[in-house]
Design a protein around this motif. Structure first.
Motif, PDB file in Angstrom:
ATOM      1  N   SER A 227       0.830  -1.214   0.000  1.00 30.58           N
ATOM      2  CA  SER A 227       0.000   0.000   0.000  1.00 30.58           C
ATOM      3  C   SER A 227       0.860   1.258   0.000  1.00 30.58           C
ATOM      4  N   SER A 228       0.298   2.321  -0.576  1.00 30.57           N
ATOM      5  CA  SER A 228       1.006   3.594  -0.629  1.00 30.57           C
ATOM      6  C   SER A 228       1.089   4.229   0.766  1.00 30.57           C
ATOM      7  N   THR A 229       2.142   5.022   0.966  1.00 30.35           N
ATOM      8  CA  THR A 229       2.307   5.711   2.245  1.00 30.35           C
ATOM      9  C   THR A 229       2.002   7.201   2.123  1.00 30.35           C
ATOM     10  N   ALA A 230       1.497   7.637   0.957  1.00 27.23           N
ATOM     11  CA  ALA A 230       1.265   9.069   0.742  1.00 27.23           C
ATOM     12  C   ALA A 230       0.348   9.637   1.825  1.00 27.23           C
TER      13      ALA A 230
ATOM     14  N   ASP B  24      -8.962   5.187  10.857  1.00 27.73           N
ATOM     15  CA  ASP B  24      -8.345   5.363   9.548  1.00 27.73           C
ATOM     16  C   ASP B  24      -7.032   4.588   9.554  1.00 27.73           C
ATOM     17  N   LEU B  25      -6.950   3.581   8.700  1.00 25.27           N
ATOM     18  CA  LEU B  25      -5.758   2.723   8.710  1.00 25.27           C
ATOM     19  C   LEU B  25      -4.774   3.066   7.589  1.00 25.27           C
ATOM     20  N   ASN B  26      -4.919   4.251   6.992  1.00 25.38           N
ATOM     21  CA  ASN B  26      -3.959   4.645   5.948  1.00 25.38           C
ATOM     22  C   ASN B  26      -2.531   4.659   6.482  1.00 25.38           C
ATOM     23  N   ARG B  27      -2.365   5.114   7.707  1.00 27.50           N
ATOM     24  CA  ARG B  27      -1.018   5.227   8.264  1.00 27.50           C
ATOM     25  C   ARG B  27      -0.509   3.887   8.827  1.00 27.50           C
ATOM     26  N   ALA B  28      -1.431   2.962   9.059  1.00 30.59           N
ATOM     27  CA  ALA B  28      -1.026   1.676   9.649  1.00 30.59           C
ATOM     28  C   ALA B  28      -0.029   0.975   8.733  1.00 30.59           C
ATOM     29  N   GLY B  29       1.104   0.619   9.295  1.00 27.00           N
ATOM     30  CA  GLY B  29       2.114  -0.072   8.504  1.00 27.00           C
ATOM     31  C   GLY B  29       3.114   0.842   7.821  1.00 27.00           C
ATOM     32  N   THR B  30       3.006   2.142   8.075  1.00 29.07           N
ATOM     33  CA  THR B  30       4.013   3.063   7.538  1.00 29.07           C
ATOM     34  C   THR B  30       5.336   2.799   8.250  1.00 29.07           C
ATOM     35  N   PRO B  31       6.440   2.709   7.499  1.00 25.40           N
ATOM     36  CA  PRO B  31       7.707   2.375   8.158  1.00 25.40           C
ATOM     37  C   PRO B  31       8.272   3.535   8.971  1.00 25.40           C
ATOM     38  N   LEU B  32       8.771   3.188  10.136  1.00 29.51           N
ATOM     39  CA  LEU B  32       9.416   4.177  11.010  1.00 29.51           C
ATOM     40  C   LEU B  32      10.774   3.634  11.425  1.00 29.51           C
TER      41      LEU B  32
END
Lengths: 478, 484
Positions: free
Chosen positions: A25-28, A143-151
């Motif tokens: 998924s995109s991280t935009a 809102d799970l758009n940010r879920a899984g964004t790498p940190l």
């Protein structure tokens, strides 16, 4: 009693990958809720994570930038807890074997000292989603758009002894991650944020005091303010004979205070264990060296180069190299006008002031480096005065046009013609006999009056240096 | 038609003796006739199956058929199947229509086989008797008072009663081999990493492996060929070449070195089961195999280690069932905590809860080293036992289970005794090895299984050894009278 603060920071930097750490998924930032969450991000039954190699390489790149040990074998662990914006019921992170081990960065302090701050570790992990409490009367939206964004979470040693050091450290890490292109550094969007561990001890005491953890600080200004209010709070407690409670506190920037979130006793048992869905990450020396070779010139090296190449002092060089965009801007301007002093003064003066006023970064600057160089070139060749240049800059900023066309269309060219200026000076002297008399009697402050008269007549276009000279000559001043 | 193996059915389809639609309809009819008494299916996907069969017939006619094209297969309800309820045997997922296909389902779809339906199973694959299913227990076709074994009990019972020519299962601690033994089937558990786990609802990630139930080893070879291989969506699937499993089936087993671990023939093994296994050994001797007594000294630690590792992983894997995004949600939750507590409290059955509690305890701070870490070390010891053994022998043989099928309800109040019914199968999962159970006779009209264990990725050898036995015995051809 004299107190000493001990500070350690945990910085979360969002990695600038196109896709998430364990899914495609995109991280935009800023998409409609849940449009960037596929079955893996939703934690549907049966899905499995696949590590994003780019995220790993970015973490390694950070490690090489701070001269850290790179974990040849690092392991993802599961941190188990329930929260609605944590789809799997665990966060995938690294506990015992992080990808980046012990490293360090140098910070520069106002008194000119340089101090080395240890970085204990930096590990890869996934971000959670967001809970939305507004607009859902009586319910919570997820809102799970940010879920899984790498940190990467960058953990410092408790090496900082003042708020100034903490801010300088946070700025330095910010510089490094943006220089090496692994994080966009955007603090408003939460791409770069930190938690601060703060404790007090009597000056001279070896042993650390009890610490509190301040959560989720998302600007340099807030880190300074949050730590300062926490220092005051802890000193108040200690001086009135109390003891500081180990707990997690939230900084409220509106009230400028910290308040308790949870105490150590309420601390959750996260039941960490190695994630069986992901293999240990094995990195070879060759891979590390290959990544190290991709490192650009880092802030410290650039600063040293600016000092020698452009003859800047340490402070100016430090300011200009704090952000890669600013440094690049400076270099472009300097190369075009061949005058580093003029470029440095204008960039750190007018340009920075305007950026701060409008709350913009160099990235969103409306005046390009070559446009800006065009303006400075006209100062340098005496076409316009510095004062007029400020007006031209203002017009450039608002209208986006080139300096030359603004100067042309508004007729702002400086009057450098000695004959014309001499005539004006003569006229001013003839028209103001009283002032001339007073001046000659010793009231030399009136020089400003004569200059002002001429500037008024010429709408500021007269070359101020030449007028001064002419006036002095005609009035017979020493 | 239903007495035929996959290999025979494939030949029939190719020769045009019958169509896939006819074949599929035949099995659907049988399921409708016989499954009420067995409860082996949770969902029958009749329409979808007939549509797939029709497409398979077209593909066969076009000469583009794979061996499994048009062959009906029953899928364990642990594999997500796009647009079809995927319950995992739990109330928690009774309302869950999977929005995607598991890798295994995708593989069978690509081969053109027909999915008859989704088979019953112990809830979240936790059980050894198929009694923990939300959809009720599955009965053993050989004796409906007995359990079919578990957790893949529905998959086993459906093939045993010939309500499907073959089925898929998953094996975490014996969940394919044990029900295969109890239902007179060939049950194959491949090496860990051989078949993708993507879309297979996780119980214990480091142990789970998909496999097959078939009448013969020959059929298992055909099924495995479809399922095996690297899948980039599963980081634990392994990039190991997939051989032609059918090609080596007829290799001679003369000179095959077989180890008999003394720990697998010790106390607790039913004497009659032991005799059937001895008979099988005699058959292999006739074929020229050589037998050696070996020891797997850490065998006694396998059940305790398993019941730390598997629950620990399950306690985390099952956290996602929280009533927030999918699955069961309690009525009128008061607040977030109430939503969690009641959704999970009402959605999970008691065995699942037991294991979540055990696992959460084993992972908790202060106990992690004593339980989880120690269990992982034991796991290493157990794997080393096998590595040592395979320096001396080519395969290992043992009974699959200590007893034949037990009665429904018999072990309800004794989870420990239930756990020990997997005593011969669990170590294989802890080590990640391939294992197979083949029918080797009957005790009181209940089937007995012979377990064969091979080194990592030696599935071809395993299937070859099993196939050779099935060439000289006919136990695997026996089917329960009631379902003929």
């Amino acid at each position: 009693m004299q107190w000493e603060v001990v500070i350690g920071l945990e910085i979360h930097a969002q990695l600038a990958t196109k896709s998430k750490i364990f899914s495609g998924s995109s991280t935009a930032f800023g998409a409609e809720p849940n449009t960037q969450a596929n079955e893996v991000d939703l934690g549907l039954p049966g899905v499995l994570p696949v590590m994003n190699k780019q995220a790993l390489n970015m973490a390694i790149k950070f490690g090489t930038a701070i001269n850290a040990e790179i974990g040849k074998r690092s392991v993802f662990d599961r941190k188990n807890y329930f929260y609605p914006d944590l789809p799997k019921g665990y966060q995938t992170t690294q506990l015992a074997l992080p990808i980046v081990g012990l490293g360090s960065v140098d910070i520069e302090l106002k008194d000119g000292r340089t101090k080395t701050i240890g970085v204990t570790r930096a590990h890869l992990e996934e971000d959670a989603g967001k809970s939305l409490h507004e607009d859902f009367s009586g319910a919570t939206g997820i809102d799970l758009n940010r879920a899984g964004t790498p940190l990467i979470e960058i953990v410092s040693e408790p090496d900082m002894r003042s708020t100034e050091e903490a801010v300088a450290y946070m700025r330095k890490i910010h510089s490094i991650v943006t220089y090496i292109g692994i994080c966009d550094g955007n603090m408003q969007e939460g791409s770069f944020r930190c938690d601060a561990n703060v404790s007090m001890r009597p000056k001279g005491q070896e042993e650390f005091g009890t610490r509190t953890e301040l959560k989720n600080i998302n600007s340099f200004r807030f880190v300074e303010r949050a730590i300062n209010v926490e220092i005051e709070r802890q000193i108040d407690i200690l001086e009135s004979g109390g003891t500081v409670v180990q707990e997690t506190r939230l900084y409220d920037s509106n009230k400028n205070e910290t308040r308790s979130m949870r105490s150590k006793e309420d601390a959750m048992d996260y039941r960490y264990f190695p994630d069986p869905d992901l293999l240990p990450i094995v990195v070879t020396d060759d891979e590390i060296e290959a990544i190290r070779k991709t490192l650009p010139e880092l802030p410290d090296a650039k600063k040293v180069r600016f000092m020698s190449e452009y003859k800047l002092n340490a402070e100016d060089a430090g300011n200009l190299t704090a952000s890669l965009e600013l440094a690049n801007y400076f270099e472009t301007v300097t190369k075009e006008i061949d005058d580093s002093k003029l470029a440095a003064n204008w960039i750190m003066g007018e340009l920075t002031a305007r950026l701060n006023k409008e709350n913009l970064t160099v990235k969103s600057l409306p005046v390009s480096a070559s446009q800006f160089a065009g303006l400075l070139a006209r100062i340098k060749d005496n076409t316009i005065s510095g004062k007029i240049a400020k007006d031209v800059f203002d017009t450039m900023w608002n209208e986006g046009s080139e300096a030359d066309s603004i100067i042309e269309s508004k007729g702002l060219k400086q009057i450098n013609d000695t004959g014309a200026l001499e005539a004006m000076v003569d006229k001013v002297i003839a028209d103001n006999p009283n002032q001339v008399e007073q001046f000659k009697a010793g009231k030399e402050k009136l020089m400003g009056f004569f200059v002002g008269q001429i500037m008024k007549q010429t709408q500021g276009k007269a070359n101020p240096g030449q007028i001064n000279q002419l006036l002095k000559k005609k009035l017979g001043s020493s | 038609m239903h007495t035929k193996t996959i290999a025979q059915l494939a030949a029939g389809l190719k020769a045009g003796e019958f169509s896939s639609v006819e074949l599929t309809q035949h099995y659907i009819n049988r399921i409708q006739t016989f499954d009420n008494g067995l409860n082996s299916y949770i969902s029958l996907t009749e329409e979808r199956a007939l549509a797939q069969a029709k497409r398979a017939d077209e593909r066969i006619a076009a000469g583009k058929a794979h061996v499994l094209t048009g062959i009906p297969v029953a899928q364990k309800d642990i594999f997500c199947s796009d647009g079809v309820k995927t319950s995992c045997g739990s109330k928690m997922l009774d309302n869950f229509i999977a929005p995607y296909d598991a890798s295994v389902i995708e593989s069978f779809n690509n081969a053109g086989s027909v999915m008859l339906g989704k088979t019953n199973m112990d809830e979240f694959a936790m059980g050894s008797s198929n009694e923990t299913s939300f959809y009720g227990p599955v009965k053993n076709p050989w004796n409906v008072d007995c359990v079919p074994g578990g957790s893949s009990g529905g998959s086993a019972a459906s093939v045993a009663a010939r309500l499907a020519p073959a089925s898929t299962g998953t094996d975490t601690g014996g969940s394919i081999r044990q029900p295969a033994a109890l239902c007179n089937l060939t049950g194959l558990k491949p090496s860990y990493g051989r078949v993708s786990r993507y879309g297979m609802i996780a119980f214990a990630s480091s142990l789970d492996q998909a496999g097959t139930f078939t009448q013969t080893a020959e059929d298992a070879a055909l099924m495995l060929s479809v399922m095996a291989g690297l899948d980039v969506r599963d980081s634990t699937s392994i990039d190991e070449p997939v051989p032609d499993y059918s090609a080596s089936l007829n290799n001679d087993v003369k000179g095959l070195k077989v180890g008999l671990p003394k720990e697998y023939f010790a106390d607790g093994l039913d004497a009659d089961v032991a005799k059937r296994v001895d008979d099988a050994i005699s058959e292999y001797k006739k074929l020229g195999a050589e037998f050696f007594d070996i020891s797997l000294p850490n065998t006694h630690l396998s059940v305790p280690a398993y019941y730390i590792v598997a629950p620990a992983e399950c306690s985390s894997n099952l956290s996602r069932f929280d009533g927030v995004r999918f699955g069961y949600r309690c009525e009128e939750p008061k607040d977030l905590e109430d939503l969690y507590k009641r959704s999970r409290g009402e959605g999970f059955g008691s065995e699942v809860k037991r294991r979540i509690l055990v696992g959460a305890y084993a992972l908790s701070s202060g106990y992690y080293d004593a339980y989880y870490l120690k269990a992982q070390k034991i796991r290493r010891l157990i794997a080393n036992d096998f590595t040592e053994a395979f320096k001396q022998v080519d395969v290992i043989m043992s009974p699959t289970t200590p007893t034949p099928a037990f009665k429904v309800g018999e072990k309800d109040d004794d989870p420990i005794s239930m756990y020990y019914s997997d005593i011969y199968t669990i170590a294989v999962n802890l080590a990640g090895l391939p294992g197979i159970s083949v029918p080797c006779g009957f005790v009181n009209a209940l089937p007995v299984g012979l377990q064969i264990i091979a080194p990592y990725f030696a599935e071809a050898k395993l299937l070859n050894v099993a196939h050779q036995y099935q060439q000289v015995t006919d136990w695997h051809q026996q089917m329960p009278e009631t379902f003929k």
